[in-house]
Design an enzyme around this catalytic site. Sequence first.
Site, mmCIF file in Angstrom:
data_model
loop_
_atom_site.group_PDB
_atom_site.id
_atom_site.type_symbol
_atom_site.label_atom_id
_atom_site.label_comp_id
_atom_site.label_asym_id
_atom_site.label_seq_id
_atom_site.Cartn_x
_atom_site.Cartn_y
_atom_site.Cartn_z
ATOM 1 N N THR A 266 0.819 -1.206 0.000
ATOM 2 C CA THR A 266 0.000 0.000 0.000
ATOM 3 C C THR A 266 0.857 1.262 0.000
ATOM 4 O O THR A 266 0.570 2.222 -0.714
ATOM 5 C CB THR A 266 -0.936 0.008 1.218
ATOM 6 O OG1 THR A 266 -1.826 -1.106 1.129
ATOM 7 C CG2 THR A 266 -1.759 1.282 1.283
ATOM 8 N N HIS B 42 -3.133 -2.509 -4.920
ATOM 9 C CA HIS B 42 -2.320 -3.697 -5.215
ATOM 10 C C HIS B 42 -3.227 -4.907 -5.380
ATOM 11 O O HIS B 42 -4.449 -4.789 -5.415
ATOM 12 C CB HIS B 42 -1.272 -3.942 -4.126
ATOM 13 C CG HIS B 42 -1.835 -4.023 -2.738
ATOM 14 N ND1 HIS B 42 -2.668 -5.045 -2.323
ATOM 15 C CD2 HIS B 42 -1.711 -3.208 -1.661
ATOM 16 C CE1 HIS B 42 -3.014 -4.865 -1.074
ATOM 17 N NE2 HIS B 42 -2.457 -3.749 -0.631
#
Length: 434
Positions: free
Chosen positions: A114, A289
Amino acid sequence: MYDNNQIIKNMGILYFHGNDVFNFIKDDLLKSKTLTADEKKQMDDFYKNKQVFGDRFKGAAKGKNLLIVQVESLQGFAMNKTLNGKEITPNLNKLAKENFYFDNYYYQVKGGNTSDAEFLTNTSLYPINEGAVFLRYPTNVYNSLPHALKSRGYSTSSFHAYNPSFWNRAIMYRSLGYDRFISYKDFNIDEFVGWGGYALSDESFFRQSLEKIDTTSPFYSMLITLSSHHPYDFFADKSNVDVNPYDNTVLGNYLGAINYVDRCIGKLIDDLKKRSLYDNTVVVIYGDHSALPRPQAGDLYRLENVEPNNFNWIKLQKVPLIIHIPGVEGGQTISTASGQVDLLPTLANLMDIDFPYSMGQDMFNKKEGYALLRDSSVVTDKYIYVASEDKAYDVKGSSLINKNEYQNEITEIQQLGNLSDLMIRKNAFKADSY
């Protein structure tokens, strides 16, 4: 790995200091921190020779607010997907149809997950190949989106309802140029949804964040969500979709989690409109992601009806990107291959910001698409190069093609990652170096 405080808590103060000394010796004493003349020339040549492909939408959002929503684990395969007669992401689908939707947009994170996505978005540099930039290079000098907007009178803030030491954000955000970091201690933790039952619900997070944004001047605010964090539990009573035949699987739990987050995003957009902000704010929504670790991807292959192989795995590593531009008619899907490193130059063009130090390309004007993944694989509009196999495949037909025909291009794209690593490792933008 993620949080120095947790390293001390779980491994002890001696381990922390030992590990810190080891990394200091490895990164600061054993490696030169100064750019050589050849390295500086390499940087100069790259930035001076960067092509500008056009000026479509240049300045279309000049002076507008900017709101970026980075959604935890949101992936492209969930978009426009129907299960048992219901859309998984009805609100995101609607936004995609009304605005600009980039459906061939790849995440480019590495060990920082992240935090790497935040880094890519705010600097247009690639994350480092080992570890996380937020932990290893948090005090570097960075040319960043917050710095650029602050110099134009914007207030800058980042919102994340978790511990400020997680991913070392409290330190890194100063280097990126944020005026404020609003973390969990600044929120009323009134509802827990997702991430093992310890995350502030995205619904509450969005509502409270909008209340905290300073709207007295142009603003740039980044909202980083939490609820849809792996392992996607605690959504049984929050989802409106029937995920059969994937009940009680990681994929099924994920689809339920994303359905909940989609509903929260719908309420966020409604709230922006009620506050008369939507028509004066560039709204950017994207995933950070992957949703599923590869060992848990069997159901995903079945959902997509594709063979489980390296080529198909890479094709699945797309995250949706939606951009709302006030006053500009949308309703367009852009399928040029792109990555998270391309977002900053795209926003800079829209907001008429001179930003010469981006490694990406403006997605509204780039002619030929490509995305460098941090395992050195390369995705283009024509082919996918799978680094683990050292093979290239036709992007549409999945058939093997002659890699040698594209070897020079592949190598040139891969060198971008090496150049980015070099610039980060040697703090290339500090005043006495560059």
